[in-house]
Design a protein around this motif. Sequence first.
Motif, PDB file in Angstrom:
ATOM      1  N   SER A 101       0.837  -1.193   0.000  1.00  0.00           N
ATOM      2  CA  SER A 101       0.000   0.000   0.000  1.00  0.00           C
ATOM      3  C   SER A 101       0.881   1.255   0.000  1.00  0.00           C
ATOM      4  O   SER A 101       1.717   1.414  -0.879  1.00  0.00           O
ATOM      5  CB  SER A 101      -0.955  -0.034   1.195  1.00  0.00           C
ATOM      6  N   LEU A 102       0.686   2.147   0.959  1.00  0.00           N
ATOM      7  CA  LEU A 102       1.565   3.312   1.040  1.00  0.00           C
ATOM      8  C   LEU A 102       3.009   2.882   1.279  1.00  0.00           C
ATOM      9  O   LEU A 102       3.953   3.581   0.890  1.00  0.00           O
ATOM     10  CB  LEU A 102       1.099   4.252   2.161  1.00  0.00           C
ATOM     11  N   ASP A 105       4.477   2.348  -2.152  1.00  0.00           N
ATOM     12  CA  ASP A 105       4.944   3.622  -2.715  1.00  0.00           C
ATOM     13  C   ASP A 105       6.314   3.973  -2.137  1.00  0.00           C
ATOM     14  O   ASP A 105       7.252   4.327  -2.862  1.00  0.00           O
ATOM     15  CB  ASP A 105       3.965   4.754  -2.381  1.00  0.00           C
ATOM     16  N   TYR A 109      10.316   4.740  -3.548  1.00  0.00           N
ATOM     17  CA  TYR A 109      11.096   5.931  -3.181  1.00  0.00           C
ATOM     18  C   TYR A 109      12.416   5.531  -2.516  1.00  0.00           C
ATOM     19  O   TYR A 109      13.483   6.082  -2.811  1.00  0.00           O
ATOM     20  CB  TYR A 109      10.306   6.822  -2.218  1.00  0.00           C
ATOM     21  N   VAL A 130      -0.537   2.599  -4.095  1.00  0.00           N
ATOM     22  CA  VAL A 130      -1.724   3.427  -4.313  1.00  0.00           C
ATOM     23  C   VAL A 130      -1.405   4.756  -4.996  1.00  0.00           C
ATOM     24  O   VAL A 130      -2.313   5.531  -5.285  1.00  0.00           O
ATOM     25  CB  VAL A 130      -2.446   3.697  -2.977  1.00  0.00           C
ATOM     26  N   THR A 131      -0.129   4.999  -5.286  1.00  0.00           N
ATOM     27  CA  THR A 131       0.285   6.233  -5.952  1.00  0.00           C
ATOM     28  C   THR A 131       1.148   5.880  -7.158  1.00  0.00           C
ATOM     29  O   THR A 131       2.025   5.015  -7.041  1.00  0.00           O
ATOM     30  CB  THR A 131       1.088   7.128  -4.995  1.00  0.00           C
ATOM     31  N   PRO A 132       0.920   6.502  -8.313  1.00  0.00           N
ATOM     32  CA  PRO A 132       1.803   6.238  -9.462  1.00  0.00           C
ATOM     33  C   PRO A 132       3.240   6.635  -9.134  1.00  0.00           C
ATOM     34  O   PRO A 132       3.503   7.754  -8.683  1.00  0.00           O
ATOM     35  CB  PRO A 132       1.222   7.120 -10.573  1.00  0.00           C
ATOM     36  N   THR A 133       4.174   5.715  -9.316  1.00  0.00           N
ATOM     37  CA  THR A 133       5.583   5.966  -9.032  1.00  0.00           C
ATOM     38  C   THR A 133       6.425   5.520 -10.217  1.00  0.00           C
ATOM     39  O   THR A 133       5.975   4.757 -11.070  1.00  0.00           O
ATOM     40  CB  THR A 133       6.038   5.207  -7.773  1.00  0.00           C
ATOM     41  N   SER A 151      -7.721  -0.085  -6.069  1.00  0.00           N
ATOM     42  CA  SER A 151      -6.938   1.130  -5.831  1.00  0.00           C
ATOM     43  C   SER A 151      -5.487   0.987  -6.269  1.00  0.00           C
ATOM     44  O   SER A 151      -4.736   1.954  -6.214  1.00  0.00           O
ATOM     45  CB  SER A 151      -6.981   1.471  -4.342  1.00  0.00           C
ATOM     46  N   LYS A 153      -1.986   0.656  -8.346  1.00  0.00           N
ATOM     47  CA  LYS A 153      -1.418   1.385  -9.484  1.00  0.00           C
ATOM     48  C   LYS A 153      -0.203   0.641 -10.028  1.00  0.00           C
ATOM     49  O   LYS A 153       0.563   0.043  -9.278  1.00  0.00           O
ATOM     50  CB  LYS A 153      -0.995   2.797  -9.053  1.00  0.00           C
TER      51      LYS A 153
END
Length: 252
Positions: A101-102, A105, A109, A130-133, A151, A153
């Motif tokens: 999940s987060l 992401d 990073y 859950v975030t485009p990376t 949800s 990505k």
Amino acid sequence: MTLLARIWGLCVVLILALAMSSPADAQSAASNGAKPRVYLLRGLANIFSLGMDDLATKLNARGIKATVHSYADWQTVSAAAVAEAKRGKRRPSPVIIVGHSLGADAAVYMGNKVSGEGVPVPLVVTFDPVTPTTASAAIGKVVNYYVASGSGKPVAGPKVQNINMGGGDSKVGHFNIDKLAQLHEQVIAMIDRPPVRPRRTRPAAPPTASAPVATPAMTPATTPATAPTPSTETAAVPAAASVPAAAARAPN
């Protein structure tokens, strides 16, 4: 100084030089063959991604050091990972990152950050980010298990494998994708690979001289044989393995 004394002096210098260099060489060899250090990142509230804890337990049982952290601490964990990978080593030891999940992401990073510091990151595994990376090309490989119908990505980057677990009547969703035993087995197999041993090559035998073969002269009635046309062989492409579908869930 006699010749014998000079020879003895050179031997002493050579022995001291070898003694000083051998620890560094052994340390470099240990770094090259060292098992990776694995960092796992949980998602929102640090309580829903308990599959990361289960996976860490399985890895530690195999002798692979793995620890679990909150996604919110990824920058602090990155700095600690770089310091540990470089501490007392000529070559940094490898770092592998897994997140949900987060935390997925944050795993991308962190992979970008750690690899950017010169530490090898051979693998990053993400469970339903859950975030485009976008993953750096410095990372060896990124495997992203996600639910496209929910949800989750996809992850962008030149060395990314996105595996869509969504669609159909599967019960795989955002809140259980990190806990699937079969995915844990796949991740462990990617991490706990035996080291590749270089193949020994035998020296080629020296060519033996041979007498030249006489070519008969062509007569007007003789025509040269037509040269064979090289054939092109296409390798069979294996069928893609089917993956289970998933039910949509809200991100944690």
